[in-house]
Scaffold this active site. Structure first.
Site, PDB file in Angstrom:
ATOM      1  NE  ARG A  56       0.555   0.500   3.854  1.00 25.04           N
ATOM      2  CZ  ARG A  56      -0.152  -0.671   3.244  1.00 25.04           C
ATOM      3  NH1 ARG A  56      -1.328  -0.876   3.483  1.00 25.04           N
ATOM      4  NH2 ARG A  56       0.693  -1.437   2.420  1.00 25.04           N
ATOM      5  CB  VAL A  73      -5.606   4.905   0.656  1.00 27.46           C
ATOM      6  CG1 VAL A  73      -4.538   5.999   0.489  1.00 27.46           C
ATOM      7  CG2 VAL A  73      -4.862   3.555  -0.033  1.00 27.46           C
ATOM      8  CE1 TYR A 105      -1.394  -1.524 -10.469  1.00 30.23           C
ATOM      9  CE2 TYR A 105      -0.863  -2.240 -12.769  1.00 30.23           C
ATOM     10  CZ  TYR A 105      -0.754  -1.269 -11.520  1.00 30.23           C
ATOM     11  OH  TYR A 105      -0.208  -0.149 -11.443  1.00 30.23           O
TER      12      TYR A 105
END
Length: 240
Positions: free
Chosen positions: A36, A62, A163
């Site tokens: 990005r 994304v 995570y």
């Protein structure tokens, strides 16, 4: 003369993603550098090209539907198909992540990138992958996503409710793709790079990005009789 293999690696402007792109490019493949950040993406592409890799930049966030669709159009214009997709882009969300303390916003951010982002990009690229003779999808996961390792008290690092859980979620979603695409020639596998020194962990890892990229390169180059729906690191299958 054989057709050039076309790959796209997300989060490829640095770290493991960059080394995956470099490794696949070293095989003579054309590699899309998905990222990005424009400056970092262009720097990575220039560096890869200087090393002899047929690299091209793919602007890609994304977490953005329109961006994923535009990335697919760019790959189609470049090659008309996609042979290999490596979903590497990920975030940790920052630490600590004790489940009693982690903000809901952190959970949403991590899942949006690490799980929904993979779904978003995969779905955008599937029409192009279906045009390939031997399509491969590699989802970069982690041993911390293994419930067996977590429950068994293995060394899975600090408590990370966002995570670690996102990687378990990613593994589960990947298996659903395997089931849905069982009647196709698309092979989908998950790879764990190990504890790699990247900015994701403050460079505390003990492996190099190139070492971490090895599993993705292996899964991206599986033969037609290779596995699908597996979870692997350099030593072999990882228990769920």
């Amino acid at each position: 003369m054989s057709e050039q293999t076309i790959a796209l690696v997300t989060g490829a402007n640095k770290g493991i993603g960059y080394e995956i792109a470099a490794g696949l490019g070293g095989l003579g493949w054309a590699v899309g550098v998905g990222a990005r950040d424009q400056e970092r993406r262009e720097t990575a592409v220039a560096k890869l090209r200087a090393a002899g890799v047929d690299a091209f930049g793919v602007p890609l966030d994304v977490t953005d539907d329109a961006g994923a669709a535009q990335a697919a159009r760019l790959v189609e214009e470049r090659a008309g198909r996609l042979d290999v997709l490596v979903n590497n882009a990920a975030v940790t969300g920052g630490m600590p992540q004790a489940p009693t303390l982690v903000p809901a916003a952190t959970m949403r951010t991590v899942v949006e990138t690490n799980v929904i982002g993979v779904i978003r990009v995969t779905n955008a690229m599937l029409p192009l992958l279906r045009r390939s003779r031997s399509p491969r999808i590699v989802n970069m996961s982690s041993t911390v996503g293994s419930l067996s390792h977590q429950a068994g008290g293995g060394d899975t690092g600090p408590i990370s409710a966002a995570y670690a859980a996102s990687k378990t979620f990613l593994n589960a979603v990947t298996i659903q793709y395997v089931k849905e695409l069982a009647d196709t020639n698309i092979k989908i596998n998950m790879g764990c790079p190990g504890f790699v020194a990247t900015d994701l962990n403050g460079f505390r890892g003990v492996r190099t990005p190139a070492q971490g990229a090895a599993i993705a390169i292996r899964l991206a180059t599986l033969p037609d009789d290779g596995p699908t729906g597996g979870f692997f690191d350099d030593q072999g299958p990882i228990p769920w």
